[in-house]
Design a protein around this motif. Structure first.
Motif, mmCIF file in Angstrom:
data_model
loop_
_atom_site.group_PDB
_atom_site.id
_atom_site.type_symbol
_atom_site.label_atom_id
_atom_site.label_comp_id
_atom_site.label_asym_id
_atom_site.label_seq_id
_atom_site.Cartn_x
_atom_site.Cartn_y
_atom_site.Cartn_z
ATOM 1 N N TRP A 221 -11.767 -2.475 3.488
ATOM 2 C CA TRP A 221 -11.263 -2.416 2.091
ATOM 3 C C TRP A 221 -10.697 -3.805 1.864
ATOM 4 O O TRP A 221 -10.897 -4.364 0.686
ATOM 5 C CB TRP A 221 -9.841 -1.359 2.108
ATOM 6 C CG TRP A 221 -9.261 -1.581 0.748
ATOM 7 C CD1 TRP A 221 -9.745 -1.125 -0.278
ATOM 8 C CD2 TRP A 221 -8.049 -2.441 0.483
ATOM 9 N NE1 TRP A 221 -8.541 -1.380 -1.283
ATOM 10 C CE2 TRP A 221 -7.581 -2.212 -0.868
ATOM 11 C CE3 TRP A 221 -7.305 -3.203 1.470
ATOM 12 C CZ2 TRP A 221 -6.459 -2.938 -1.387
ATOM 13 C CZ3 TRP A 221 -6.261 -3.853 0.884
ATOM 14 C CH2 TRP A 221 -6.032 -3.549 -0.586
ATOM 15 N N HIS B 62 -11.859 -6.563 3.243
ATOM 16 C CA HIS B 62 -12.868 -7.667 2.791
ATOM 17 C C HIS B 62 -13.700 -7.278 1.525
ATOM 18 O O HIS B 62 -14.141 -8.234 0.664
ATOM 19 C CB HIS B 62 -14.011 -7.282 3.984
ATOM 20 C CG HIS B 62 -13.521 -7.947 5.279
ATOM 21 N ND1 HIS B 62 -13.439 -9.378 5.518
ATOM 22 C CD2 HIS B 62 -13.357 -7.381 6.469
ATOM 23 C CE1 HIS B 62 -12.751 -9.426 6.662
ATOM 24 N NE2 HIS B 62 -13.172 -8.606 7.219
ATOM 25 N N TYR B 63 -13.796 -6.068 0.848
ATOM 26 C CA TYR B 63 -14.155 -5.903 -0.234
ATOM 27 C C TYR B 63 -13.369 -6.315 -1.445
ATOM 28 O O TYR B 63 -13.727 -6.961 -2.250
ATOM 29 C CB TYR B 63 -14.484 -4.252 -0.453
ATOM 30 C CG TYR B 63 -15.581 -3.612 0.521
ATOM 31 C CD1 TYR B 63 -16.837 -4.180 0.302
ATOM 32 C CD2 TYR B 63 -15.422 -2.487 1.177
ATOM 33 C CE1 TYR B 63 -17.994 -3.508 0.924
ATOM 34 C CE2 TYR B 63 -16.431 -1.804 1.890
ATOM 35 C CZ TYR B 63 -17.351 -2.395 1.740
ATOM 36 O OH TYR B 63 -18.584 -1.826 2.494
ATOM 37 N N ALA B 64 -12.192 -5.975 -1.305
ATOM 38 C CA ALA B 64 -11.192 -6.795 -2.195
ATOM 39 C C ALA B 64 -11.608 -8.204 -2.270
ATOM 40 O O ALA B 64 -11.538 -8.803 -3.503
ATOM 41 C CB ALA B 64 -9.791 -6.367 -1.902
ATOM 42 N N GLY C 103 -13.752 -10.123 -1.226
ATOM 43 C CA GLY C 103 -15.099 -10.374 -1.513
ATOM 44 C C GLY C 103 -15.302 -10.413 -3.205
ATOM 45 O O GLY C 103 -15.926 -11.032 -3.668
ATOM 46 N N SER C 104 -14.757 -9.331 -3.776
ATOM 47 C CA SER C 104 -15.077 -9.042 -5.233
ATOM 48 C C SER C 104 -14.014 -10.025 -6.080
ATOM 49 O O SER C 104 -14.656 -10.506 -6.929
ATOM 50 C CB SER C 104 -14.396 -7.900 -5.696
ATOM 51 O OG SER C 104 -14.885 -6.620 -4.869
ATOM 52 N N ILE C 105 -13.066 -10.421 -5.567
ATOM 53 C CA ILE C 105 -12.101 -11.299 -6.316
ATOM 54 C C ILE C 105 -12.880 -12.759 -6.158
ATOM 55 O O ILE C 105 -12.970 -13.441 -7.112
ATOM 56 C CB ILE C 105 -10.500 -11.405 -5.505
ATOM 57 C CG1 ILE C 105 -9.793 -10.248 -5.880
ATOM 58 C CG2 ILE C 105 -9.820 -12.588 -6.382
ATOM 59 C CD1 ILE C 105 -8.678 -10.006 -5.419
ATOM 60 N N THR D 34 -15.979 -13.422 -5.879
ATOM 61 C CA THR D 34 -16.879 -13.530 -6.709
ATOM 62 C C THR D 34 -16.691 -13.764 -7.907
ATOM 63 O O THR D 34 -17.220 -14.182 -8.798
ATOM 64 C CB THR D 34 -18.120 -12.003 -6.337
ATOM 65 O OG1 THR D 34 -18.301 -11.708 -4.847
ATOM 66 C CG2 THR D 34 -19.040 -12.062 -7.329
ATOM 67 N N LEU D 35 -15.725 -12.872 -8.609
ATOM 68 C CA LEU D 35 -15.177 -13.084 -9.905
ATOM 69 C C LEU D 35 -14.737 -14.360 -10.256
ATOM 70 O O LEU D 35 -14.923 -14.937 -11.250
ATOM 71 C CB LEU D 35 -13.944 -11.974 -10.143
ATOM 72 C CG LEU D 35 -14.471 -10.403 -10.338
ATOM 73 C CD1 LEU D 35 -13.116 -9.757 -10.576
ATOM 74 C CD2 LEU D 35 -15.489 -10.420 -11.449
#
Length: 90
Positions: A58, A60-62, A64-66, A68-69
């Motif tokens: 979770w 790493h996903y958070a 990674g998403s931030i 990327t944005l």
């Protein structure tokens, strides 16, 4: 007299075998109890590992998403600046 001693030794042997059997059963119970406790501990460790992996995933996903944005926003800002710079000077 020999028969008396023979009977006495048979009874003594029988008592020793009964005690030995009781001890073997006790050892088997202790070993089985220890095995049950170890299985329970392994299950707890497995659940903790599973929870830790999900928590870490979770995170790493958070991140990674931030990330990327933020990268997409930087690309749009740079592209807009280049576009507006080229429009002004052309």
């Amino acid at each position: 007299m020999v028969e008396k001693e023979n009977n006495y030794l048979k009874e003594k042997l029988q008592r020793v075998e009964e005690e030995k059997m009781k001890l073997e059963l006790h050892v088997a119970d202790v070993v089985d109890d220890h095995k049950i406790k170890m299985d329970a501990m392994r299950l707890k460790i497995r659940k903790i590992r599973k929870y830790a992996i999900h928590t870490e995933a979770w995170y790493h996903y958070a991140v990674g998403s931030i990330g990327t944005l933020v990268a997409v926003m930087i690309v749009f800002v740079v592209a807009f600046k280049f576009y507006s710079f080229n429009v002004c000077f052309n």
